[in-house]
Design a protein around this motif. Structure first.
Motif, PDB file in Angstrom:
ATOM      1  N   CYS A  57       0.854  -1.180   0.000  1.00  0.00           N
ATOM      2  CA  CYS A  57       0.000   0.000   0.000  1.00  0.00           C
ATOM      3  C   CYS A  57       0.894   1.236   0.000  1.00  0.00           C
ATOM      4  O   CYS A  57       1.537   1.549   0.997  1.00  0.00           O
ATOM      5  CB  CYS A  57      -0.920   0.016   1.206  1.00  0.00           C
ATOM      6  N   CYS A  74      -2.662  -1.768   5.868  1.00  0.00           N
ATOM      7  CA  CYS A  74      -3.226  -2.284   4.616  1.00  0.00           C
ATOM      8  C   CYS A  74      -2.280  -3.266   3.924  1.00  0.00           C
ATOM      9  O   CYS A  74      -2.736  -4.245   3.332  1.00  0.00           O
ATOM     10  CB  CYS A  74      -3.587  -1.134   3.680  1.00  0.00           C
ATOM     11  N   GLU A  83      -3.312   0.535  -3.319  1.00  0.00           N
ATOM     12  CA  GLU A  83      -2.735  -0.807  -3.354  1.00  0.00           C
ATOM     13  C   GLU A  83      -2.055  -1.029  -4.693  1.00  0.00           C
ATOM     14  O   GLU A  83      -2.628  -0.749  -5.743  1.00  0.00           O
ATOM     15  CB  GLU A  83      -3.813  -1.869  -3.155  1.00  0.00           C
TER      16      GLU A  83
END
Length: 189
Positions: A58, A143, A67
């Motif tokens: 990320c 993430c 992403e």
């Protein structure tokens, strides 16, 4: 009359199911899946063709988490993924406007057995290495790690003590965080 309605209803329901066009099979058969993410439409580059394992990182663009997928010959461990995250975008990713909020940040990750919650040790920030948007920096870590199948959440520590960090909305918390906590900051690829 009621019996007629029940029979009619049974025929109406059974007819579409029987004629869906998929023949019944006695044996399972292999299915060839695409090797590229389904949301990527561009043709693969030479570096993508060389690798077989997709690694999600990320990165950032403006004030959003983005992403990106890198491919490698083998699965990377969580520490190696964080090291790549700190190193930042490749030249090709930079040309797409991607960056990192984690430059010069020391990160060490452990996943205590038998759990799926990663613990990320964050070193003291370097002199002059302050971040403009800490929620974005923590979001990059969360993430990236929770995109892995073996990590479901992330907590943060400094010098072994639990650390309170901002979620995607800026609320400070010490609870385990997931990508859903940064949903408001995740932008389009």
């Amino acid at each position: 009359m009621r019996r007629f309605r029940v029979v009619l209803l049974a025929v109406v329901v059974a007819l579409p199911l029987a004629g869906c066009g998929v023949p019944a099979q006695d044996e399972p058969h292999p299915v060839a899946l695409p090797r590229r993410p389904l949301n990527v439409t561009a043709s693969p580059t030479a570096s993508e063709q060389a690798g077989e394992v997709a690694q999600v990182l990320c990165l950032t663009r403006d004030d959003r988490l983005v992403e990106t997928v890198r491919r490698s010959g083998a699965a990377l461990g969580p520490q190696r993924q964080l090291d790549l995250l700190v190193l930042g975008p490749t030249p090709a990713e930079q040309s797409q406007g991607l960056a990192t909020s984690l430059a010069a940040t020391g990160l060490r990750v452990t996943v205590p057995a038998p759990g799926t919650t990663a613990v990320v040790e964050i070193s003291d920030p370097e002199e002059g290495g302050g971040r403009i948007d800490e929620a974005l920096a923590y979001g990059q870590i969360v993430c990236t790690l929770t995109a892995r199948p073996d990590i479901g959440a992330v907590t943060f520590v400094r010098d072994g003590r639990p650390l309170q960090v901002p979620d995607g909305d800026g609320a400070v918390t010490g609870r385990p965080l997931t990508a859903a906590d940064y949903r408001s900051r995740i932008g389009p690829p």
